[in-house]
Scaffold this motif. Sequence first.
Motif, PDB file in Angstrom:
ATOM      1  N   ILE A 172      48.212  54.568  49.389  1.00 53.45           N
ATOM      2  CA  ILE A 172      47.741  54.626  48.007  1.00 53.45           C
ATOM      3  C   ILE A 172      47.769  53.246  47.351  1.00 53.45           C
ATOM      4  N   LEU A 173      48.893  52.545  47.499  1.00 55.91           N
ATOM      5  CA  LEU A 173      49.079  51.297  46.755  1.00 55.91           C
ATOM      6  C   LEU A 173      48.417  50.084  47.409  1.00 55.91           C
ATOM      7  N   ALA A 174      48.469  50.002  48.745  1.00 56.14           N
ATOM      8  CA  ALA A 174      47.963  48.796  49.418  1.00 56.14           C
ATOM      9  C   ALA A 174      46.499  48.500  49.079  1.00 56.14           C
ATOM     10  N   PRO A 175      45.583  49.485  49.184  1.00 56.43           N
ATOM     11  CA  PRO A 175      44.182  49.177  48.841  1.00 56.43           C
ATOM     12  C   PRO A 175      44.018  48.756  47.385  1.00 56.43           C
ATOM     13  N   ILE A 176      44.755  49.409  46.470  1.00 59.45           N
ATOM     14  CA  ILE A 176      44.641  49.052  45.050  1.00 59.45           C
ATOM     15  C   ILE A 176      45.073  47.608  44.837  1.00 59.45           C
ATOM     16  N   ILE A 177      46.200  47.218  45.466  1.00 58.63           N
ATOM     17  CA  ILE A 177      46.688  45.840  45.319  1.00 58.63           C
ATOM     18  C   ILE A 177      45.695  44.849  45.918  1.00 58.63           C
ATOM     19  N   VAL A 178      45.168  45.173  47.103  1.00 59.45           N
ATOM     20  CA  VAL A 178      44.194  44.279  47.752  1.00 59.45           C
ATOM     21  C   VAL A 178      42.957  44.100  46.878  1.00 59.45           C
ATOM     22  N   PHE A 179      42.432  45.198  46.345  1.00 52.90           N
ATOM     23  CA  PHE A 179      41.218  45.115  45.539  1.00 52.90           C
ATOM     24  C   PHE A 179      41.468  44.352  44.237  1.00 52.90           C
TER      25      PHE A 179
ATOM     26  N   ALA B 178      34.153  40.907  37.406  1.00 49.22           N
ATOM     27  CA  ALA B 178      35.425  41.111  38.105  1.00 49.22           C
ATOM     28  C   ALA B 178      35.838  42.580  38.059  1.00 49.22           C
ATOM     29  N   ILE B 179      35.648  43.221  36.900  1.00 46.23           N
ATOM     30  CA  ILE B 179      35.969  44.641  36.768  1.00 46.23           C
ATOM     31  C   ILE B 179      35.057  45.475  37.659  1.00 46.23           C
ATOM     32  N   TYR B 180      33.764  45.129  37.696  1.00 42.92           N
ATOM     33  CA  TYR B 180      32.807  45.864  38.527  1.00 42.92           C
ATOM     34  C   TYR B 180      33.195  45.778  40.001  1.00 42.92           C
ATOM     35  N   VAL B 181      33.596  44.587  40.460  1.00 39.25           N
ATOM     36  CA  VAL B 181      33.971  44.397  41.867  1.00 39.25           C
ATOM     37  C   VAL B 181      35.129  45.316  42.241  1.00 39.25           C
ATOM     38  N   VAL B 182      36.166  45.336  41.402  1.00 41.02           N
ATOM     39  CA  VAL B 182      37.334  46.181  41.679  1.00 41.02           C
ATOM     40  C   VAL B 182      36.947  47.655  41.660  1.00 41.02           C
ATOM     41  N   MET B 183      36.126  48.061  40.682  1.00 32.28           N
ATOM     42  CA  MET B 183      35.741  49.467  40.572  1.00 32.28           C
ATOM     43  C   MET B 183      34.904  49.925  41.762  1.00 32.28           C
ATOM     44  N   ILE B 184      33.969  49.081  42.223  1.00 32.93           N
ATOM     45  CA  ILE B 184      33.139  49.429  43.381  1.00 32.93           C
ATOM     46  C   ILE B 184      34.018  49.644  44.609  1.00 32.93           C
ATOM     47  N   MET B 185      34.980  48.761  44.810  1.00 36.58           N
ATOM     48  CA  MET B 185      35.859  48.875  45.979  1.00 36.58           C
ATOM     49  C   MET B 185      36.754  50.112  45.886  1.00 36.58           C
ATOM     50  N   LEU B 186      37.275  50.402  44.699  1.00 37.39           N
ATOM     51  CA  LEU B 186      38.138  51.573  44.533  1.00 37.39           C
ATOM     52  C   LEU B 186      37.366  52.869  44.776  1.00 37.39           C
ATOM     53  N   VAL B 187      36.164  52.964  44.199  1.00 36.57           N
ATOM     54  CA  VAL B 187      35.348  54.162  44.389  1.00 36.57           C
ATOM     55  C   VAL B 187      34.990  54.325  45.861  1.00 36.57           C
ATOM     56  N   THR B 188      34.680  53.210  46.530  1.00 37.40           N
ATOM     57  CA  THR B 188      34.347  53.273  47.959  1.00 37.40           C
ATOM     58  C   THR B 188      35.536  53.769  48.772  1.00 37.40           C
TER      59      THR B 188
ATOM     60  N   GLN C 283      59.495  50.448  53.672  1.00 33.45           N
ATOM     61  CA  GLN C 283      58.194  50.768  53.074  1.00 33.45           C
ATOM     62  C   GLN C 283      57.613  49.560  52.355  1.00 33.45           C
ATOM     63  N   LEU C 284      58.473  48.759  51.684  1.00 34.32           N
ATOM     64  CA  LEU C 284      57.992  47.561  50.995  1.00 34.32           C
ATOM     65  C   LEU C 284      57.469  46.539  51.993  1.00 34.32           C
ATOM     66  N   ILE C 285      58.194  46.359  53.105  1.00 35.86           N
ATOM     67  CA  ILE C 285      57.732  45.422  54.135  1.00 35.86           C
ATOM     68  C   ILE C 285      56.391  45.879  54.696  1.00 35.86           C
ATOM     69  N   GLU C 286      56.270  47.189  54.955  1.00 36.62           N
ATOM     70  CA  GLU C 286      55.011  47.737  55.454  1.00 36.62           C
ATOM     71  C   GLU C 286      53.893  47.529  54.447  1.00 36.62           C
ATOM     72  N   LEU C 287      54.200  47.743  53.161  1.00 34.09           N
ATOM     73  CA  LEU C 287      53.201  47.565  52.099  1.00 34.09           C
ATOM     74  C   LEU C 287      52.703  46.131  52.043  1.00 34.09           C
ATOM     75  N   PHE C 288      53.636  45.169  52.047  1.00 35.95           N
ATOM     76  CA  PHE C 288      53.241  43.763  51.978  1.00 35.95           C
ATOM     77  C   PHE C 288      52.485  43.339  53.238  1.00 35.95           C
ATOM     78  N   THR C 289      52.857  43.889  54.381  1.00 40.72           N
ATOM     79  CA  THR C 289      52.161  43.563  55.626  1.00 40.72           C
ATOM     80  C   THR C 289      50.711  44.039  55.579  1.00 40.72           C
ATOM     81  N   VAL C 290      50.510  45.288  55.119  1.00 38.49           N
ATOM     82  CA  VAL C 290      49.157  45.843  55.044  1.00 38.49           C
ATOM     83  C   VAL C 290      48.329  45.101  53.994  1.00 38.49           C
ATOM     84  N   VAL C 291      48.946  44.736  52.869  1.00 47.08           N
ATOM     85  CA  VAL C 291      48.228  43.980  51.837  1.00 47.08           C
ATOM     86  C   VAL C 291      47.786  42.628  52.379  1.00 47.08           C
ATOM     87  N   GLY C 292      48.684  41.934  53.082  1.00 45.38           N
ATOM     88  CA  GLY C 292      48.325  40.636  53.667  1.00 45.38           C
ATOM     89  C   GLY C 292      47.214  40.764  54.691  1.00 45.38           C
ATOM     90  N   LEU C 293      47.284  41.803  55.525  1.00 41.88           N
ATOM     91  CA  LEU C 293      46.237  42.028  56.530  1.00 41.88           C
ATOM     92  C   LEU C 293      44.908  42.346  55.856  1.00 41.88           C
TER      93      LEU C 293
END
Length: 229
Positions: free
Chosen positions: A161-168, A51-61, A3-13
Amino acid sequence: MDQLIELFTVVGLGLTLMLPLANPLTSMTLLLSLGRHIPLQERNRQINQAAIYVVMIMLVTYFAGQWVMHSFGISIPGLRIAGGLIVAFIGFTMLFPTQDTNDMPEAEANADALAQRKAVNIAFVPLALPGTAGPGTIAFIISATATMQSDAVHYSTLTLILAPIIVFLLLGLLFWVCLRSANSINKFLGEGGVQAIARVMGFLLVCMGIQFVINGILEIITQHGAPVI
């Protein structure tokens, strides 16, 4: 471990695909243009806000974008095609710029206010939106969300759940670093260097946008059972 390998792969992508689209250099250029009359302490405060606005817009989207689509009856293929056209258009404007950042309506409004020495906040508009978290970024996030959650792609709940949060969060951090280092980056790369990077990213965006349109058309054909030639 898997799961960790999958998480890091999706985050990198995710970072690889979203970086040309989010393109913090656009917001950096806007900051250099509009923020030169703003006191340093106030400018740093607005960069933190942006910076906070950018992260919040992406999370809400990501978490509410599909609900909004369903509310307005927008299909995934329609979103892919519309988002692809937007992304391709942004890419073409980066490849062949015809206007300065000061010609953007959002930038013009703030520039006028600055010229009149009004206390203006440029954190949300235009730095966060449309500078980094613009229409193309929003359309891409919603489209990617539908792809990640489809039956054709199998990701664990943890990754979804985690990959998009980490990416944003990483994109927000990169956005913050670029803006805080705007003067140094501009001096190091020079105007030509910044423009060269913008054009490379523009070409990548055109390719991504065309691929979005192709995927949307193929999805429509598949849904209606028509033969693919």
